[in-house]
Scaffold this motif. Sequence first.
Motif, PDB file in Angstrom:
ATOM      1  N   ALA A 141       0.825  -1.208   0.000  1.00  0.00           N
ATOM      2  CA  ALA A 141       0.000   0.000   0.000  1.00  0.00           C
ATOM      3  C   ALA A 141       0.857   1.255   0.000  1.00  0.00           C
ATOM      4  N   VAL A 142       1.932   1.253   0.784  1.00  0.00           N
ATOM      5  CA  VAL A 142       2.814   2.425   0.824  1.00  0.00           C
ATOM      6  C   VAL A 142       3.490   2.640  -0.530  1.00  0.00           C
ATOM      7  N   LEU A 143       3.988   1.566  -1.136  1.00  0.00           N
ATOM      8  CA  LEU A 143       4.635   1.687  -2.449  1.00  0.00           C
ATOM      9  C   LEU A 143       3.658   2.195  -3.508  1.00  0.00           C
ATOM     10  N   LEU A 150      -7.151  10.174  -6.256  1.00  0.00           N
ATOM     11  CA  LEU A 150      -7.584   9.114  -5.338  1.00  0.00           C
ATOM     12  C   LEU A 150      -6.433   8.186  -4.969  1.00  0.00           C
ATOM     13  N   ALA A 151      -5.241   8.759  -4.789  1.00  0.00           N
ATOM     14  CA  ALA A 151      -4.091   7.928  -4.457  1.00  0.00           C
ATOM     15  C   ALA A 151      -4.275   7.230  -3.112  1.00  0.00           C
ATOM     16  N   VAL A 152      -4.819   7.943  -2.126  1.00  0.00           N
ATOM     17  CA  VAL A 152      -5.011   7.342  -0.798  1.00  0.00           C
ATOM     18  C   VAL A 152      -6.058   6.231  -0.830  1.00  0.00           C
ATOM     19  N   PRO A 153      -7.263   6.459  -1.418  1.00  0.00           N
ATOM     20  CA  PRO A 153      -8.219   5.346  -1.495  1.00  0.00           C
ATOM     21  C   PRO A 153      -7.702   4.153  -2.282  1.00  0.00           C
ATOM     22  N   LEU A 154      -6.971   4.406  -3.365  1.00  0.00           N
ATOM     23  CA  LEU A 154      -6.430   3.296  -4.150  1.00  0.00           C
ATOM     24  C   LEU A 154      -5.347   2.548  -3.375  1.00  0.00           C
ATOM     25  N   ALA A 155      -4.574   3.267  -2.559  1.00  0.00           N
ATOM     26  CA  ALA A 155      -3.583   2.598  -1.713  1.00  0.00           C
ATOM     27  C   ALA A 155      -4.277   1.731  -0.665  1.00  0.00           C
ATOM     28  N   LEU A 156      -5.388   2.226  -0.102  1.00  0.00           N
ATOM     29  CA  LEU A 156      -6.152   1.417   0.854  1.00  0.00           C
ATOM     30  C   LEU A 156      -6.751   0.196   0.169  1.00  0.00           C
ATOM     31  N   LEU A 157      -7.219   0.355  -1.076  1.00  0.00           N
ATOM     32  CA  LEU A 157      -7.727  -0.786  -1.835  1.00  0.00           C
ATOM     33  C   LEU A 157      -6.622  -1.812  -2.057  1.00  0.00           C
ATOM     34  N   GLU A 158      -5.414  -1.349  -2.339  1.00  0.00           N
ATOM     35  CA  GLU A 158      -4.279  -2.259  -2.498  1.00  0.00           C
ATOM     36  C   GLU A 158      -3.989  -2.997  -1.190  1.00  0.00           C
ATOM     37  N   PHE A 159      -4.093  -2.301  -0.072  1.00  0.00           N
ATOM     38  CA  PHE A 159      -3.868  -2.932   1.233  1.00  0.00           C
ATOM     39  C   PHE A 159      -4.870  -4.059   1.471  1.00  0.00           C
ATOM     40  N   MET A 160      -6.132  -3.805   1.194  1.00  0.00           N
ATOM     41  CA  MET A 160      -7.155  -4.829   1.415  1.00  0.00           C
ATOM     42  C   MET A 160      -7.016  -5.974   0.418  1.00  0.00           C
ATOM     43  N   PRO A 206      -3.671 -13.617  -1.824  1.00  0.00           N
ATOM     44  CA  PRO A 206      -2.350 -13.755  -2.456  1.00  0.00           C
ATOM     45  C   PRO A 206      -2.448 -13.938  -3.969  1.00  0.00           C
ATOM     46  N   LEU A 207      -1.438 -13.469  -4.664  1.00  0.00           N
ATOM     47  CA  LEU A 207      -1.217 -13.655  -6.106  1.00  0.00           C
ATOM     48  C   LEU A 207      -2.143 -12.834  -6.984  1.00  0.00           C
ATOM     49  N   ILE A 208      -3.444 -12.811  -6.695  1.00  0.00           N
ATOM     50  CA  ILE A 208      -4.388 -12.161  -7.601  1.00  0.00           C
ATOM     51  C   ILE A 208      -4.953 -10.865  -7.047  1.00  0.00           C
ATOM     52  N   GLY A 209      -4.895 -10.652  -5.733  1.00  0.00           N
ATOM     53  CA  GLY A 209      -5.511  -9.462  -5.153  1.00  0.00           C
ATOM     54  C   GLY A 209      -4.824  -8.182  -5.579  1.00  0.00           C
ATOM     55  N   SER A 210      -3.495  -8.152  -5.474  1.00  0.00           N
ATOM     56  CA  SER A 210      -2.740  -6.948  -5.817  1.00  0.00           C
ATOM     57  C   SER A 210      -2.888  -6.558  -7.289  1.00  0.00           C
ATOM     58  N   PRO A 211      -2.770  -7.478  -8.253  1.00  0.00           N
ATOM     59  CA  PRO A 211      -2.990  -7.078  -9.653  1.00  0.00           C
ATOM     60  C   PRO A 211      -4.383  -6.526  -9.919  1.00  0.00           C
ATOM     61  N   ILE A 212      -5.408  -7.072  -9.260  1.00  0.00           N
ATOM     62  CA  ILE A 212      -6.768  -6.555  -9.464  1.00  0.00           C
ATOM     63  C   ILE A 212      -6.875  -5.118  -8.966  1.00  0.00           C
ATOM     64  N   ALA A 213      -6.320  -4.843  -7.778  1.00  0.00           N
ATOM     65  CA  ALA A 213      -6.373  -3.483  -7.240  1.00  0.00           C
ATOM     66  C   ALA A 213      -5.615  -2.509  -8.134  1.00  0.00           C
ATOM     67  N   ALA A 229      -5.127  -2.878 -11.292  1.00  0.00           N
ATOM     68  CA  ALA A 229      -5.892  -2.713 -12.532  1.00  0.00           C
ATOM     69  C   ALA A 229      -6.942  -1.625 -12.376  1.00  0.00           C
ATOM     70  N   VAL A 230      -7.576  -1.569 -11.204  1.00  0.00           N
ATOM     71  CA  VAL A 230      -8.524  -0.476 -10.926  1.00  0.00           C
ATOM     72  C   VAL A 230      -7.793   0.864 -10.969  1.00  0.00           C
ATOM     73  N   ALA A 231      -6.593   0.919 -10.378  1.00  0.00           N
ATOM     74  CA  ALA A 231      -5.813   2.155 -10.421  1.00  0.00           C
ATOM     75  C   ALA A 231      -5.443   2.526 -11.853  1.00  0.00           C
ATOM     76  N   ALA A 232      -5.165   1.531 -12.702  1.00  0.00           N
ATOM     77  CA  ALA A 232      -4.846   1.819 -14.098  1.00  0.00           C
ATOM     78  C   ALA A 232      -6.048   2.415 -14.826  1.00  0.00           C
ATOM     79  N   VAL A 233      -7.252   1.914 -14.539  1.00  0.00           N
ATOM     80  CA  VAL A 233      -8.451   2.475 -15.160  1.00  0.00           C
ATOM     81  C   VAL A 233      -8.650   3.926 -14.727  1.00  0.00           C
TER      82      VAL A 233
END
Length: 366
Positions: free
Chosen positions: A238-240, A252-262, A267-274, A276-280
């Motif tokens: 989340a920090v990175l 929305l950098a802070v909300p997207l970082a929180l989404l990455e944290f959750m 494992p493996l698939i959660g971080s890329p999905i979050a 991907a939302v940031a990329a959109v």
Amino acid sequence: MSTPPDPPVSALPDLNDAESRVPGLLRTAAAYAWRLIAVGIVVRVAFSLLGQFHRVAVAVFLGLVITAVLRPAAGLLARFMPRPLAVATALIGGIVLVLGALALVGETVADQRTGLEKEFVAGIDRIERRLEEPPFRLPADAFDDLQSRIGKLLSDHRSTLISTALSGASRLVEVLTVLALALFCAVFFTHSGEKQWQWLCDQLPERARQRVAVGAGAAWRTFTGYTHGILLVAATNAVLVGIALFALGVPLAVPLALLEFMAAFIPLIGSPIALAVAAVVALASKGPLIALVVVALIVVIGQIEGHLLHPIVMSWAVRLHPVVVALAVVGGAVAAGVIGAVVAVPLVAVVWSVYQALQGPAGEPA
């Protein structure tokens, strides 16, 4: 009426001879097959029973997670104050921290709402213009037609949407109930978990207590290690992500970082999905170049997580092959959705650690 005489012994089939004609490989496969069927039936029944009480199971799981997080803090505070007060202080501090993070996200979204609306409208216009150019060459009225279709679809299914919103409100009540039960369990687990476990062990036969104690100790060490490790991995991700998105000027950098944290709890698939939302979000607000940078960030964060964080932070707590982790996540998601994907890896890790502990000398009955 007389009964017919028994057939001579030589006429009866020799079962041992018939069994000896079956190839050894087939006999071994059959032996494993019926045992696997029996295990599958037991697992199916167990999951069916858990499905009937899945809210209680989720509440207990969350209570154990909260206990694993708060127990070190409560133990430290208990050196300076009574145990009940230490548990209450740790719990209230954790709740304040979570509510503070949610309040920060809400304030950030509220402050950026006006600017975000303008950026998103301008971004969508840019995307439409690019799609009208080569090589896509979409007609200019394609998006107008799409908007009219969406509006007609929403108006035609208004009643369904309203009922879905009402059911969502009832789901919210269920979520709050599960959270309240989880906090209730966590308070007692943190305050007097040892006494509760000792009472449970006292109800077991004396010859089984040692093996249960060994397995339970291994399970709790693995579970707490996994919980602490995944929290550290999620916070680092989340920090990175937050720093990178802020440097790129993505809203929305802070909300997207929180989404990455959750999302990192899957494992493996959660971080890329979050990400991907940031990329959109980056595509709609900053254009395709920044969106491509965020996509590259997905690869970089994945490499850091897979080759640095997990080997260093998680290897001492969870010793599972990446293929096993992937199968556990997918299987858990298929069986129980998002909750199953979150629970699957720690469950498999706990079961494996208990199995290994019971194979050692300490697991032998006294």
